[in-house]
Write an enzyme that holds these catalytic residues in place. Structure first.
Site, PDB file in Angstrom:
ATOM      1  N   CYS A   1       0.833  -1.200   0.000  1.00 16.75           N
ATOM      2  CA  CYS A   1       0.000   0.000   0.000  1.00 16.75           C
ATOM      3  C   CYS A   1       0.878   1.265   0.000  1.00 16.75           C
ATOM      4  CB  CYS A   1      -0.980  -0.027   1.160  1.00 16.75           C
ATOM      5  SG  CYS A   1      -2.359   1.132   0.951  1.00 16.75           S
TER       6      CYS A   1
ATOM      7  N   HIS B   1      -3.715  -5.160   0.321  1.00 17.33           N
ATOM      8  CA  HIS B   1      -3.203  -5.580   1.634  1.00 17.33           C
ATOM      9  C   HIS B   1      -3.160  -7.102   1.729  1.00 17.33           C
ATOM     10  CE1 HIS B   1      -2.808  -1.788   3.903  1.00 17.33           C
ATOM     11  NE2 HIS B   1      -3.670  -1.349   2.994  1.00 17.33           N
TER      12      HIS B   1
ATOM     13  N   GLU C   1      -1.452  -8.907   3.641  1.00 18.00           N
ATOM     14  CA  GLU C   1      -1.359  -9.382   5.033  1.00 18.00           C
ATOM     15  C   GLU C   1      -2.728  -9.712   5.606  1.00 18.00           C
ATOM     16  OE1 GLU C   1      -2.161  -4.997   5.539  1.00 18.00           O
ATOM     17  OE2 GLU C   1      -1.059  -6.279   4.127  1.00 18.00           O
TER      18      GLU C   1
END
Length: 282
Positions: free
Chosen positions: A135, A238, A240
């Site tokens: 990001c 994202h 994660e």
């Protein structure tokens, strides 16, 4: 220090016979924000646990890298102890770094974090240390190499779908360049990927040397790569947050292990068919 501060479980010292872990050390940049915990309300370095989980799930060991005074020598020294780098998400990049005045919706700049992460990225590129930008990390990579950003994406795409609400990720589908390093990491038959996004800014003019390897249907850039290094990848989404999909982190950890062991492959030629055009909606 109070007794409550001192109390805690005893931690035994490692024995000389304890094996040294072969897991690569992955530095992850952190936030530096006002934070509350218990009775304290202080400036603090922190990072959402999902980043730690993503790295450890992929077989790496996390080393946190909070913003601090930096120069080229400091950045090189820090990275000399690491096997890989993740530049995490966070606040807007200072528009002054790419020669623009701030948009009314651009957040207060964190110049200390900008300087810290820009120096780490420069040192990583010089050392060919594997890195992954996430990001803000993708945006900063582009700015550090001479590119610019769209400061408020709704002005371009006409809606808030890339950041639908506070703390609410937006679902998007990205089209991936089949010849890219990203596609090779994902190893899937489909050239599309469903992702979670949370950004009101995005890459605009792409920096020289970067190659665009994923976009949304609106034409918004969601991934760039640096083909001149063995592993240099950045995504706007994202990963994660995708607990069932650790492929990007596994790719970074694997590249970090090869870098540490001196078995890096020559810089990839994949991704050279990607575009370096502007990201305005197409």
């Amino acid at each position: 220090m109070s007794a409550s501060d001192q109390d805690g479980p005893e931690v035994s010292a490692p024995t000389p016979e304890a094996p040294v872990s072969s897991a690569p050390l992955i530095g992850v940049t952190t936030y530096l924000e006002q934070a509350q915990t218990g009775v304290w309300d202080v400036p603090a370095s922190f990072l959402p646990k999902v980043y730690l989980d993503a790295v450890t799930d992929a077989g790496g060991i996390v080393v946190l890298l909070p913003p601090q005074p930096v120069n080229r020598a400091v950045a090189a020294s820090v990275l000399s102890r690491l096997d890989g780098l993740i530049v995490s998400g966070g606040a807007d990049v200072d528009p002054g770094l790419y020669g623009q005045a701030a948009h009314p919706r651009t957040g207060r700049p964190r110049t200390d974090r900008d300087a810290w992460e820009e120096a780490l990225l420069a040192a990583a590129i010089d050392a060919e240390l594997p890195f992954l930008g996430i990001c803000r990390g993708a945006q900063l990579l582009n700015v550090a190499l001479g590119g610019t950003l769209i400061q408020h994406l709704p002005d371009v795409v006409g809606d808030d779908s890339f950041q639908p609400g506070e703390g609410v990720f937006g679902p998007k589908t990205v089209a991936i360049d089949a010849d890219s390093r990203l596609a090779a990491l994902l190893r899937q038959d489909d050239d599309e990927l469903d992702v979670h996004v949370y950004h009101h800014q995005s890459i605009d003019r792409v920096a020289d040397g970067l190659v665009v390897t994923a976009r949304t249907e609106e034409g918004v850039i969601e991934a760039v790569e640096l083909p001149d290094v063995p592993f240099g990848l950045a995504v706007q989404w994202h990963p994660e947050e995708e607990t069932a999909d650790r492929r990007l982190f596994a790719g970074l950890v694997d590249a970090a292990r090869r870098h540490r062991d001196g078995t890096d492959h020559a810089p990839s030629t994949t991704g050279t068919t990607g575009t370096t055009d502007r990201s305005t909606a197409q």
